[in-house]
Scaffold this active site. Structure first.
Site, mmCIF file in Angstrom:
data_model
loop_
_atom_site.group_PDB
_atom_site.id
_atom_site.type_symbol
_atom_site.label_atom_id
_atom_site.label_comp_id
_atom_site.label_asym_id
_atom_site.label_seq_id
_atom_site.Cartn_x
_atom_site.Cartn_y
_atom_site.Cartn_z
ATOM 1 N N HIS A 60 -3.908 -97.501 -25.989
ATOM 2 C CA HIS A 60 -2.863 -96.619 -25.471
ATOM 3 C C HIS A 60 -2.837 -96.739 -23.952
ATOM 4 O O HIS A 60 -3.710 -97.372 -23.352
ATOM 5 C CB HIS A 60 -3.066 -95.172 -25.929
ATOM 6 C CG HIS A 60 -4.329 -94.526 -25.447
ATOM 7 N ND1 HIS A 60 -5.583 -94.957 -25.825
ATOM 8 C CD2 HIS A 60 -4.535 -93.468 -24.604
ATOM 9 C CE1 HIS A 60 -6.502 -94.195 -25.260
ATOM 10 N NE2 HIS A 60 -5.898 -93.293 -24.508
ATOM 11 N N HIS A 62 -3.157 -94.582 -21.399
ATOM 12 C CA HIS A 62 -3.866 -93.721 -20.464
ATOM 13 C C HIS A 62 -4.718 -94.605 -19.547
ATOM 14 O O HIS A 62 -5.235 -95.653 -19.959
ATOM 15 C CB HIS A 62 -4.738 -92.705 -21.202
ATOM 16 C CG HIS A 62 -3.979 -91.504 -21.645
ATOM 17 N ND1 HIS A 62 -4.410 -90.657 -22.663
ATOM 18 C CD2 HIS A 62 -2.789 -90.986 -21.224
ATOM 19 C CE1 HIS A 62 -3.527 -89.683 -22.836
ATOM 20 N NE2 HIS A 62 -2.546 -89.858 -21.973
ATOM 21 N N ASP A 64 -7.703 -94.664 -18.299
ATOM 22 C CA ASP A 64 -9.080 -95.068 -18.568
ATOM 23 C C ASP A 64 -9.178 -96.125 -19.668
ATOM 24 O O ASP A 64 -10.284 -96.573 -20.001
ATOM 25 C CB ASP A 64 -9.952 -93.853 -18.904
ATOM 26 C CG ASP A 64 -9.417 -93.016 -20.054
ATOM 27 O OD1 ASP A 64 -8.203 -93.043 -20.305
ATOM 28 O OD2 ASP A 64 -10.218 -92.325 -20.709
ATOM 29 N N HIS A 140 -3.018 -88.897 -30.785
ATOM 30 C CA HIS A 140 -3.442 -88.557 -29.434
ATOM 31 C C HIS A 140 -2.259 -87.947 -28.698
ATOM 32 O O HIS A 140 -1.180 -87.756 -29.274
ATOM 33 C CB HIS A 140 -3.963 -89.815 -28.736
ATOM 34 C CG HIS A 140 -4.751 -89.525 -27.493
ATOM 35 N ND1 HIS A 140 -5.656 -88.493 -27.401
ATOM 36 C CD2 HIS A 140 -4.768 -90.155 -26.271
ATOM 37 C CE1 HIS A 140 -6.196 -88.488 -26.193
ATOM 38 N NE2 HIS A 140 -5.665 -89.476 -25.489
ATOM 39 N N ASP A 210 -9.100 -93.031 -28.591
ATOM 40 C CA ASP A 210 -8.814 -91.605 -28.444
ATOM 41 C C ASP A 210 -7.943 -91.067 -29.570
ATOM 42 O O ASP A 210 -6.827 -91.545 -29.797
ATOM 43 C CB ASP A 210 -8.097 -91.363 -27.108
ATOM 44 C CG ASP A 210 -8.956 -91.753 -25.920
ATOM 45 O OD1 ASP A 210 -9.945 -92.480 -26.118
ATOM 46 O OD2 ASP A 210 -8.627 -91.333 -24.799
#
Length: 303
Positions: A60, A62, A64, A140, A210
């Site tokens: 994904h 994000h 991190d 998520h 996640d």
């Protein structure tokens, strides 16, 4: 099968706490899974050959899990890479990467292909004669997928003593490995089970990044050899896990047990916990064969 944890922590990179990235070596492939900040340095420390990485899978967008990708592509370019690179990532990754490359004045010197994902159903996104990679839709805060890497059925193993006993010519060996019976010149049929041994079990690895606790993924990962499942929190913060759509170590263990996996690896730890062993201890109350990922740690799994 070899798994190298390049980074296994959540949120922002810190000293001795890198964000998510993994290297999976399987059937001659070297796959990069997620690419958080600091992935380049972790790759160098691991001794990995950059040119061997042909496919990158991003769960994904994000930071991190994604923000190290532009720097890595730039480094490939500076190294004079010629081999093509395939990036399998959610829709939007291509636009973001091409914009960064454009404003930085980069000129690609190697073929770069984006395979953008947007389906909410599980789908095969890579396949060759040795293995396949299938998405695992997750739950998520933004669109996210896990990935299932699974070997295809291997050839049967030749029973050298049996083929010599029946005087079978070497030209028939591949047919035997493919599972076929052999008809002798006398007309006698020799069953394949006599001439060969069963193949080694197919290896498999499921990466579940996640996600909130999501039992619906269990049929997709049923019986996998190794499952990596995020465990950002412990049960003492389950309310926070639910709010942020993350999982606890106990929930990861519940998924592993219900899916009848062989080994569970935990990761994506919140920085609020100073001792990672508490994650393992919590998960092992339900699933004893639980391991902890650590930055730089290597796992080897035999057939």
């Amino acid at each position: 099968m070899k798994l190298t944890t390049l980074g296994c922590h959540s949120a922002s990179p810190r000293d001795k706490a890198r964000t998510t990235a993994q290297l999976l070596e399987m059937r001659g492939h070297l796959f990069l899974i997620d690419c958080g900040e600091g992935t380049q340095m972790a790759l160098r420390q691991s001794g990995a050959k950059f040119a061997r990485i042909k496919h990158i899978f991003i769960s994904h967008l994000h930071g991190d899990h994604f923000y190290g990708l532009a720097g890595l592509i730039s480094t490939f370019q500076l190294q004079g890479r010629e081999a093509e690179l395939h990036i399998h990532a959610p829709k939007g990754a291509k636009e973001a990467m091409l914009l960064l490359l454009k404003v930085s004045g980069a000129h690609m010197v190697f073929p770069l292909y984006f395979h953008e994902l947007e389906s909410k159903e599980s789908e095969v996104i890579f396949e060759d004669d040795k293995l396949s990679v299938t998405t695992i839709p997750l739950d998520h805060r933004i669109y996210a997928n896990g990935f299932l890497f699974k070997e295809k059925n291997k050839e049967r193993k030749l029973n050298a003593d049996a083929v010599q006993e029946y005087g079978i010519d070497v030209c028939y060996y591949q047919n035997i490995k493919n599972g076929r019976d052999i008809i002798l010149d006398t007309g006698e049929c020799i069953p394949n089970e006599v001439l060969s041994f069963p193949p080694a079990p197919a290896q498999s690895y499921a990466f579940c990044s996640d996600t909130a606790y999501l039992p619906k993924i269990i049929p997709l990962i049923e019986g996998v050899q190794v499952l990596y499942h995020e465990s950002t929190f412990l049960e003492d913060n389950r309310a926070l896990a639910e709010k942020t759509k993350h999982s606890t170590a106990l929930e990861a263990a519940k998924i592993a047990k219900a899916a009848n996996v062989q080994t569970l690896i935990l990761g994506h730890y919140s920085s609020r916990y100073k001792d990672k062993r508490v994650f393992q201890e919590e998960a092992q109350t339900i699933f004893p064969n639980t391991l902890l990922s650590e930055d730089g740690k290597e796992f080897y799994f035999s057939e």
